[in-house]
Design a protein around this motif. Sequence first.
Motif, PDB file in Angstrom:
ATOM      1  N   ALA A 224      10.699  -2.231   2.203  1.00 22.34           N
ATOM      2  CA  ALA A 224      10.828  -1.155   1.211  1.00 22.34           C
ATOM      3  C   ALA A 224       9.857  -1.509   0.103  1.00 22.34           C
ATOM      4  N   SER A 225       8.686  -0.902   0.099  1.00 27.30           N
ATOM      5  CA  SER A 225       7.638  -1.349  -0.814  1.00 27.30           C
ATOM      6  C   SER A 225       6.642  -0.248  -1.105  1.00 27.30           C
ATOM      7  N   GLY A 226       6.162  -0.251  -2.333  1.00 31.76           N
ATOM      8  CA  GLY A 226       5.080   0.632  -2.706  1.00 31.76           C
ATOM      9  C   GLY A 226       3.709   0.061  -2.410  1.00 31.76           C
ATOM     10  N   GLY A 227       3.644  -1.196  -1.913  1.00 34.35           N
ATOM     11  CA  GLY A 227       2.361  -1.774  -1.524  1.00 34.35           C
ATOM     12  C   GLY A 227       1.973  -2.985  -2.340  1.00 34.35           C
ATOM     13  N   ALA A 228       0.686  -3.251  -2.400  1.00 34.56           N
ATOM     14  CA  ALA A 228       0.184  -4.404  -3.148  1.00 34.56           C
ATOM     15  C   ALA A 228       0.408  -4.195  -4.647  1.00 34.56           C
ATOM     16  N   ARG A 229       0.679  -5.295  -5.359  1.00 34.76           N
ATOM     17  CA  ARG A 229       0.994  -5.235  -6.793  1.00 34.76           C
ATOM     18  C   ARG A 229      -0.287  -5.153  -7.602  1.00 34.76           C
ATOM     19  N   MET A 230      -0.583  -4.006  -8.149  1.00 38.75           N
ATOM     20  CA  MET A 230      -1.857  -3.797  -8.848  1.00 38.75           C
ATOM     21  C   MET A 230      -1.990  -4.720 -10.059  1.00 38.75           C
TER      22      MET A 230
END
Length: 451
Positions: free
Chosen positions: A88-94
């Motif tokens: 459950a993730s929005g992706g890489a941490r900007m």
Amino acid sequence: MNTTQVLLHPLQSEWDADLRGGDPLTFPGYDPPAEESVVTGRTVAGYALIQGRFDVLGGSMGAAHGERVVRAYRRATEERLPVVVVAASGGARMHEGMVSLIQLPRTAAAAAAHSAAGLLQIAILRSPTTGGVYASYASLADVKAGEPGATIGFAGPRVVELTTGEAVGPTSHTAESAYAAGLLDALVPRDDQAAWVESVLAPTRLGSATTPLRTGASQTAGTAWEQVQLARSGPSADEWARAVCGGWTELRSNDPAMTAALSTFEGRRVVTIAMRRTSRPGPAGYRLAQRAIALATKLGAPLLTFVDTPGADPSPKAENEGVAREIARTLAQIMSTPVPTVSVVTGEGGSGGALAIAATDRLLMLEHAVFSVIAPEGAAAILDRTPDTAPQRADDLKLTAADLLALGVVDEVLQENEAAVTRAIARALDEIEPGRDRHRRFDAATGRWLR
């Protein structure tokens, strides 16, 4: 760990709970979280769990998230544990920039090393599963399920619309669309996910098919052409597969002509490939077969195949997508796997499209099945330029089970009932020498006709 986090299974021990990340970019307003966006550990159910936490910075993967995942795969490899990923993730941490992005190859490599050790990986993709987590370890599992209604995609729908100007419709970026495309093997509601994982890790025999097989055992055929008609009229190969195998966890593709599954046979784990006669397998179907063969090889599980097809899809679309290449790759893979392999021709074996999953240690045929270099109609079209001679060409091709047994191409002809098929497969699995038998039979059948 936040006690409000509901894990798929309770942990026997949590791993690396004290591991924290930093602020490599001194990103404005970024405060590295006190708790990370992933939890790892060994569950009471006996597997390694990697579960994302969307409540922590959208489940984004930074350095500490990536390191926890890498360490979890390594520890699971050392302890010989299967891994279950709940993403459950929005992706890489900007906020961590390229330090975040380099976690993609690190986690993918760790997952690959775990896989190379012959250990099973399962993934459940919850909402959302996007970006770097989806494009690394979450997509590398052997069996993947999605939560119904979940947003799943490399880039989230809002990002796609704002960066490309293209609207994302209902047929994209959902668990349902990924399932339809063959990217997910199952759609499993939240309340059923723990039980689904347990069924994959420890399958139990589910018994025979719910409806009796429509066998042709009581029928007779006086000519080869009549045998062809019988072969085309009985239950399809996937019906036979489900009748003799249980514990069925399907491996999906978007090709309806080919099915594959993690399953059980007489108390042992196997991998099964079966054909559906309703359509001809194309490139995606053979890629599914390759995936199944690779999984059997990885797990050291016997491979069972059930054959029934008029042949591979010869359409322009299939040609342009490389159907011949995929048949060749499937043949090379099935001939080289070190696990025991058994094939049952239940209906029609049509040319190389059928042989791609039938080049096995033991090749069995039902008494009314046929197998040929080309269909009688095709031979008539090529040699006689008319379909009227197909019955005669069926006889010329020596395609019946009895003919092929005499040629030394097949090992045994079986009565058309579940008990006979089950006994023959069980006997074959006990007797065969993996790899050697498939070469020995084909070499011998070739050598008889060399001058």
